[in-house]
Design an enzyme around this catalytic site. Structure first.
Site, PDB file in Angstrom:
ATOM      1  N   ARG A   6       0.964  -0.990   0.041  1.00 13.72           N
ATOM      2  CA  ARG A   6      -0.070   0.099   0.389  1.00 13.72           C
ATOM      3  C   ARG A   6       0.480   1.414  -0.358  1.00 13.72           C
ATOM      4  NH1 ARG A   6      -3.762  -2.566   5.216  1.00 13.72           N
ATOM      5  NH2 ARG A   6      -1.397  -2.747   5.265  1.00 13.72           N
ATOM      6  N   ASP A  52      -0.311 -14.038   0.656  1.00 19.41           N
ATOM      7  CA  ASP A  52      -0.057 -13.818   1.190  1.00 19.41           C
ATOM      8  C   ASP A  52       0.089 -15.083   2.332  1.00 19.41           C
ATOM      9  OD1 ASP A  52      -0.843 -11.802   3.699  1.00 19.41           O
ATOM     10  OD2 ASP A  52      -1.801 -13.336   4.364  1.00 19.41           O
ATOM     11  N   TYR A 128      -3.335 -17.033  14.114  1.00 23.42           N
ATOM     12  CA  TYR A 128      -4.148 -16.553  13.568  1.00 23.42           C
ATOM     13  C   TYR A 128      -5.258 -18.015  12.786  1.00 23.42           C
ATOM     14  CZ  TYR A 128      -1.229 -13.052  11.692  1.00 23.42           C
ATOM     15  OH  TYR A 128      -0.707 -11.635  11.996  1.00 23.42           O
TER      16      TYR A 128
HETATM   17  O1  CP3 Z   1       6.796  -8.478   0.809  1.00 22.20           O
HETATM   18  C1  CP3 Z   1       5.280  -8.913  -0.002  1.00 22.20           C
HETATM   19  O2  CP3 Z   1       5.256  -7.702  -1.497  1.00 22.20           O
HETATM   20  C2  CP3 Z   1       4.963  -9.961  -0.448  1.00 22.20           C
HETATM   21  C3  CP3 Z   1       3.602 -10.368  -0.004  1.00 22.20           C
HETATM   22  C4  CP3 Z   1       3.119 -10.308   1.463  1.00 22.20           C
HETATM   23  C5  CP3 Z   1       1.334 -10.079   2.287  1.00 22.20           C
HETATM   24  N1  CP3 Z   1       1.847 -10.532   3.433  1.00 22.20           N
HETATM   25  C6  CP3 Z   1       1.096  -9.173   1.252  1.00 22.20           C
HETATM   26  C7  CP3 Z   1       0.025  -8.675   1.695  1.00 22.20           C
HETATM   27  C8  CP3 Z   1       3.875 -11.275   2.332  1.00 22.20           C
HETATM   28  C9  CP3 Z   1       5.305 -11.794   2.366  1.00 22.20           C
HETATM   29  C10 CP3 Z   1       3.021 -11.176   3.609  1.00 22.20           C
HETATM   30  C11 CP3 Z   1       3.091 -12.180   5.296  1.00 22.20           C
HETATM   31  C12 CP3 Z   1       2.253 -11.836   5.903  1.00 22.20           C
HETATM   32  N2  CP3 Z   1       0.959 -11.484   5.755  1.00 22.20           N
HETATM   33  C13 CP3 Z   1       3.131 -11.877   7.415  1.00 22.20           C
HETATM   34  C14 CP3 Z   1       3.965 -12.157   7.488  1.00 22.20           C
HETATM   35  C15 CP3 Z   1       5.231 -11.301   7.528  1.00 22.20           C
HETATM   36  C16 CP3 Z   1       5.132 -10.018   8.869  1.00 22.20           C
HETATM   37  O3  CP3 Z   1       4.718  -8.706   8.371  1.00 22.20           O
HETATM   38  O4  CP3 Z   1       4.923 -10.368   9.815  1.00 22.20           O
HETATM   39  C17 CP3 Z   1       1.840 -12.205   8.246  1.00 22.20           C
HETATM   40  C18 CP3 Z   1       1.898 -12.302   9.544  1.00 22.20           C
HETATM   41  C19 CP3 Z   1       0.422 -11.787   6.756  1.00 22.20           C
HETATM   42  C20 CP3 Z   1      -0.936 -11.476   7.839  1.00 22.20           C
HETATM   43  C21 CP3 Z   1      -1.402 -10.292   6.821  1.00 22.20           C
HETATM   44  N3  CP3 Z   1      -0.893  -9.920   5.937  1.00 22.20           N
HETATM   45  C22 CP3 Z   1      -2.017  -9.395   7.604  1.00 22.20           C
HETATM   46  C23 CP3 Z   1      -1.889  -9.430   9.913  1.00 22.20           C
HETATM   47  C24 CP3 Z   1      -2.649  -8.265   7.244  1.00 22.20           C
HETATM   48  C25 CP3 Z   1      -3.084  -7.851   7.769  1.00 22.20           C
HETATM   49  C26 CP3 Z   1      -2.037  -5.612   8.020  1.00 22.20           C
HETATM   50  C27 CP3 Z   1      -2.114  -5.095   7.562  1.00 22.20           C
HETATM   51  O5  CP3 Z   1      -1.544  -4.436   7.582  1.00 22.20           O
HETATM   52  O6  CP3 Z   1      -2.921  -4.584   7.030  1.00 22.20           O
HETATM   53  C28 CP3 Z   1      -2.063  -8.739   5.948  1.00 22.20           C
HETATM   54  C29 CP3 Z   1      -2.778  -7.831   4.371  1.00 22.20           C
HETATM   55  C30 CP3 Z   1      -1.505  -7.985   3.479  1.00 22.20           C
HETATM   56  N4  CP3 Z   1      -1.075  -8.903   2.665  1.00 22.20           N
HETATM   57  C31 CP3 Z   1      -1.181  -6.706   3.053  1.00 22.20           C
HETATM   58  C32 CP3 Z   1      -0.599  -7.260   1.920  1.00 22.20           C
HETATM   59  C33 CP3 Z   1       0.287  -6.231   1.091  1.00 22.20           C
HETATM   60  C34 CP3 Z   1      -2.355  -5.609   3.067  1.00 22.20           C
HETATM   61  C35 CP3 Z   1      -3.472  -5.752   2.573  1.00 22.20           C
HETATM   62  C36 CP3 Z   1      -4.265  -5.064   1.714  1.00 22.20           C
HETATM   63  O7  CP3 Z   1      -3.589  -3.987   0.539  1.00 22.20           O
HETATM   64  O8  CP3 Z   1      -5.738  -4.676   1.794  1.00 22.20           O
END
Ligand code: CP3
Length: 323
Positions: A6, A52, A128
């Protein structure tokens, strides 16, 4: 660490074209496009598959959705009886669009850009699944794992098996390196860290390495502190991603002789930018750049980060920055 996401206006534009976040993960055209956006903008050395960690519980049949501005919401599994909703058979059909995304990326990326596949590690994914979303204290997960380690172990086993197979399929589709995200490893005391972090991570590494010994695996046991060293010794990962709290001199001395290090710029410092960013980036390169090292953040990029700060960071670490 969310190099696609984002903070990029071009990502937000694609994101608006789909209803839910998971739909973006399961639409190869769009997932390929957002994976490539930061590569085109910045010329990073590696691209990480856009997906994700929660696609695995989704593929296992648990209800997963991303509520706007609230993060993930899952129908929680709180005990052994709750495991009945999970179905191991259909997992790879469900994840077929992700494999298709990997296949297309491996065709479209220039050969010098490494394609990284990834998955969540079982403990983190389980938090989760049990809490039904993000959590502050992981009380339900910890209570279950303490009261009924065998039953909770069953959940870990199901996720471990699905995750190892998921990563093998990513390699078959063209992933050249793999990262395992254990974002909540650091909340566990030593004995639980052994059982719920080291054991399942080791199993996954060994299953992947049996089939694909040449594919490097990067572990990210975030918050593991001194246990980073045992994690390297016991899991067989080739590299570890360091979180923001790991002291650089200690990592260089104790960890770098055993594994490639990745990390660990504080996303808050990247958000702040300016002198503090330049100083810290140089410090990390100076301290870790004499051994095998991949520059990265210590955790996910903050969505308010100005894209110019990322451009400036690249100039500094590639040696084209003044000073
Ligand atoms: O890094 C990259 O570009 C690859 C994509 C990627 C995403 N999530 C996309 C994403 C990767 C490698 C992840 C890993 C992930 N997802 C983790 C491990 C890394 C960390 O952050 O500790 C975890 C715990 C998640 C679970 C997750 N996904 C959560 C808790 C959330 C919401 C948090 C938030 O910032 O809103 C997500 C959503 C998420 N995953 C987004 C992205 C780009 C944002 C959501 C959106 O675009 O609407």
């Amino acid at each position: 660490m969310r190099q696609a996401g984002r903070y990029l206006p071009e990502y937000r534009k694609v994101r608006r074209q789909v209803g839910g976040f998971l739909e973006l993960c399961y639409t190869p055209d769009l997932a390929v496009e957002v994976t490539l956006q930061p590569i085109h903008r910045y010329g990073f050395d590696a691209a990480i598959l856009f997906s994700d960690i929660l696609v695995v519980p989704d593929a296992l049949g648990q209800e997963v959705r991303f509520a706007e501005g609230e993060g993930p919401k899952l129908a929680p599994i709180r005990d052994v009886a709750g495991l009945a909703v999970l179905r191991e058979e259909g997992v790879h059909d469900h994840l077929a669009p992700v494999y298709e995304t990997v296949r297309r990326l491996s065709r479209e990326l220039p050969p010098e850009v490494t394609l990284i596949g990834f998955a969540g590690a079982p403990w983190t994914v389980a938090t989760y699944m049990v809490e039904g979303g993000s959590s502050r204290d992981f009380a339900t997960t910890r209570a279950w794992s303490l009261a009924d380690p065998e039953g909770f172990g069953r959940l870990i086993e199901i996720v471990t098996k699905a995750t190892a197979a998921y990563l093998c399929r990513q390699v078959e589709a063209g992933a050249e390196a793999l990262q395992l995200f254990d974002s909540w490893a650091g909340i566990l005391p030593e004995d639980a860290f052994e059982r719920w972090v080291i054991e399942p991570n080791s199993q996954i590494v060994s299953i992947v390495k049996q089939k694909y010994p040449q594919v490097p695996v990067i572990g990210f046991p975030r918050g593991a502190g001194v246990l980073y060293e045992r994690y390297i010794d016991k899991t067989g990962v080739n590299a570890v991603s360091l979180d923001t709290t790991v002291p650089l001199a200690w990592a260089a001395e104790r960890l770098q002789p055993k594994a490639t290090l990745q990390g660990n710029l504080d996303p808050q410092v990247l958000l702040a930018g300016g002198e503090a960013l330049e100083r810290r980036a140089r410090e990390i390169v100076t301290m870790l750049g004499n051994g095998p090292f991949i520059f990265n953040l210590g955790h996910g990029i903050i969505k308010e980060t100005p894209p110019e700060h990322v451009a400036r960071l690249l100039e500094v670490i590639r040696g084209n920055g003044r000073g």
